[in-house]
Scaffold this motif. Structure first.
Motif, mmCIF file in Angstrom:
data_model
loop_
_atom_site.group_PDB
_atom_site.id
_atom_site.type_symbol
_atom_site.label_atom_id
_atom_site.label_comp_id
_atom_site.label_asym_id
_atom_site.label_seq_id
_atom_site.Cartn_x
_atom_site.Cartn_y
_atom_site.Cartn_z
ATOM 1 N N GLY A 36 0.826 -1.213 0.000
ATOM 2 C CA GLY A 36 0.000 0.000 0.000
ATOM 3 C C GLY A 36 0.853 1.253 0.000
ATOM 4 O O GLY A 36 0.576 2.210 -0.732
ATOM 5 N N SER A 42 2.395 1.722 -3.379
ATOM 6 C CA SER A 42 1.442 2.233 -4.376
ATOM 7 C C SER A 42 1.357 3.747 -4.318
ATOM 8 O O SER A 42 1.200 4.415 -5.351
ATOM 9 C CB SER A 42 0.060 1.610 -4.154
ATOM 10 N N ARG A 43 1.467 4.336 -3.118
ATOM 11 C CA ARG A 43 1.421 5.792 -2.990
ATOM 12 C C ARG A 43 2.698 6.420 -3.552
ATOM 13 O O ARG A 43 2.648 7.463 -4.211
ATOM 14 C CB ARG A 43 1.262 6.199 -1.522
ATOM 15 N N TYR A 47 0.820 8.860 3.706
ATOM 16 C CA TYR A 47 1.375 7.649 3.098
ATOM 17 C C TYR A 47 1.355 6.484 4.081
ATOM 18 O O TYR A 47 0.963 5.366 3.732
ATOM 19 C CB TYR A 47 2.803 7.908 2.616
ATOM 20 N N PHE A 96 -2.204 5.304 4.889
ATOM 21 C CA PHE A 96 -2.774 4.567 3.753
ATOM 22 C C PHE A 96 -2.262 3.130 3.755
ATOM 23 O O PHE A 96 -3.024 2.190 3.506
ATOM 24 C CB PHE A 96 -2.411 5.244 2.428
ATOM 25 N N CYS A 136 -4.603 -0.239 4.099
ATOM 26 C CA CYS A 136 -4.583 -1.386 3.188
ATOM 27 C C CYS A 136 -4.426 -2.697 3.958
ATOM 28 O O CYS A 136 -5.100 -3.692 3.661
ATOM 29 C CB CYS A 136 -3.442 -1.248 2.181
ATOM 30 N N LEU A 185 -8.324 -4.146 -2.634
ATOM 31 C CA LEU A 185 -7.091 -3.382 -2.432
ATOM 32 C C LEU A 185 -6.675 -2.655 -3.713
ATOM 33 O O LEU A 185 -6.282 -1.483 -3.686
ATOM 34 C CB LEU A 185 -5.971 -4.316 -1.975
ATOM 35 N N CYS A 221 -6.393 1.363 -4.485
ATOM 36 C CA CYS A 221 -5.122 1.968 -4.900
ATOM 37 C C CYS A 221 -5.241 2.770 -6.191
ATOM 38 O O CYS A 221 -4.424 3.662 -6.448
ATOM 39 C CB CYS A 221 -4.047 0.897 -5.051
ATOM 40 N N GLY A 252 -7.772 9.367 -6.097
ATOM 41 C CA GLY A 252 -6.732 8.870 -5.205
ATOM 42 C C GLY A 252 -5.605 9.846 -4.953
ATOM 43 O O GLY A 252 -4.747 9.595 -4.099
ATOM 44 N N SER A 266 -6.476 9.685 3.921
ATOM 45 C CA SER A 266 -5.778 8.448 4.292
ATOM 46 C C SER A 266 -5.962 8.120 5.766
ATOM 47 O O SER A 266 -6.200 6.973 6.143
ATOM 48 C CB SER A 266 -4.283 8.566 3.972
ATOM 49 N N CYS A 308 -7.950 7.858 -12.573
ATOM 50 C CA CYS A 308 -6.938 8.144 -11.547
ATOM 51 C C CYS A 308 -5.778 8.922 -12.150
ATOM 52 O O CYS A 308 -5.380 9.979 -11.640
ATOM 53 C CB CYS A 308 -6.453 6.839 -10.920
#
Length: 372
Positions: free
Chosen positions: A23, A26-27, A107, A110, A114, A134, A138, A143, A153, A358
């Protein structure tokens, strides 16, 4: 400790760490994708300045740095709930920068969100549907608010923690998480609905749970503390209400139909804003309502759907709403319902539309469009 129990606990911690890392990654990847797109389109901006002034970030940075004001131009910032800027202020002593403190909080929380979503989904769903939830989270269209100095978040993490601990019948932990959610944004107090629902269900099958539900009263206490801050700082428990109704927010409570009508009318007059603010939040209202029916059909946990219902209603009570899409993006139940869908064509469309929007919306966001 029994060896099998120890092994199970170790595996659980390992999975938690892996999902948390995924997770968080992904950020970071989304952030880097934004930087890459900025370079491709030759957008030259100072990152600290950008993240510190975009949307409500400027207000959170101000509160973290100066606290709430009793009077003057900054007095209206009391409409923002205190937990997020308070955490920014604490982390500032380590990072020495308020903007990057807010980003780190977004971050990390988040990533934790997840990990807890994984744990929550695995109570009722398969591994594949858990991964769907998930992944859809993401690549949520809005987002970008999960990689910025906003409360999304943090609220997401506290919401999913509340639902998870309520399902695990740990009402004290669920109520503590709900308490902090109610200190994060107005919708946080609504977490009392799924917690009390789960408690009532357990009481009907086992009377030993009856006394445990009293802890749910802790959740609205988060809002009570916020009211007390209003009283201490500005002398009125409901000072935030007056500020919300005044310039620059112009936000008074209205029926959902009035709120949607206002969005439609303004969207019809301002084409540019309609495509990134007004039409999306109108569409998301009907999507959320549709998801309640889809959730009933797919036998999604009733407590989750009850939360989605009250969350949507309260969110759309705003008279002049600019951030409806952002608010709905942090409603965790939306992703659970989407993941519950079995039809591969529909799920493929969800992935395609979410992922495309996104990236597109994030590029517009970095270009300075008023996505709030």
């Amino acid at each position: 400790m029994n060896k099998s129990l120890k092994k199970e606990k170790d595996n659980s911690l390992k999975i938690f760490g892996i999902v948390f890392a995924a997770g968080l990654a992904s950020r970071v990847l989304l952030f880097l994708a934004g930087i890459w797109m900025m370079k491709c389109f030759e957008i030259k901006i100072n990152l600290t300045e950008f993240f510190g002034t975009t949307g409500d970030a400027v207000h959170y940075v101000h509160i973290a740095q100066n606290g709430y004001a009793a009077a003057g131009d900054a007095a209206n910032k009391i409409v923002f709930y205190p937990l997020f800027p308070m955490l920014m202020r604490v982390l500032y002593f380590v990072i020495r920068n308020y903007v990057w403190s807010g980003l780190v909080i977004s971050y990390l929380t988040f990533g934790v969100a997840c990990a807890y979503l994984y744990k929550l989904m695995r109570i009722d769903y398969s591994e594949s549907k858990t991964i769907d939830a998930l992944m859809l989270l993401c690549i949520a269209p809005y987002g970008m608010f999960f990689i910025s100095v906003h409360t999304e978040s943090l609220f997401l993490m506290l919401s999913v923690m509340t639902l998870y601990y309520a399902r695990k019948e740990n009402y004290i932990a669920a109520s503590i998480a709900g308490f902090f959610a109610a200190l994060t944004k107005s919708q946080g107090m609504l977490l009392i609905v799924p917690v009390v629902y789960e408690w009532i269900i357990n009481c009907t099958r086992d009377k030993k749970f009856c006394k445990k539900g009293i802890s749910a009263l802790l959740i609205p206490m988060g809002f009570v503390i916020y009211l007390c801050i209003n009283k201490v700082v500005q002398g009125d428990f409901f000072a935030f209400v007056n500020h919300q109704a005044a310039e620059p927010w112009y936000n008074t409570a209205k029926w959902v139909s009035d709120s949607l009508s206002t969005s439609y009318n303004i969207g019809s007059d301002y084409y540019g804003l309609s495509m990134i603010i007004y039409w999306p939040q109108i569409i998301l209202f009907f999507v959320a309502v549709a998801f309640i029916f889809v959730g009933v059909y797919k036998k999604v946990r009733t407590s989750y759907l009850a939360f989605l219902g009250v969350y949507t209603l309260v969110t759309y009570f705003h008279g002049w709403m600019l951030s409806g899409a952002r608010y709905m993006t942090s409603c965790i139940v939306m992703y659970i319902v989407m993941a519950s869908i079995d039809n591969k064509i529909i799920k493929c469309l969800l992935y395609t539309i979410s992922g495309g929007l996104c990236l597109h919306l994030m590029l517009m966001w970095f270009q300075g469009y008023a996505i709030m």
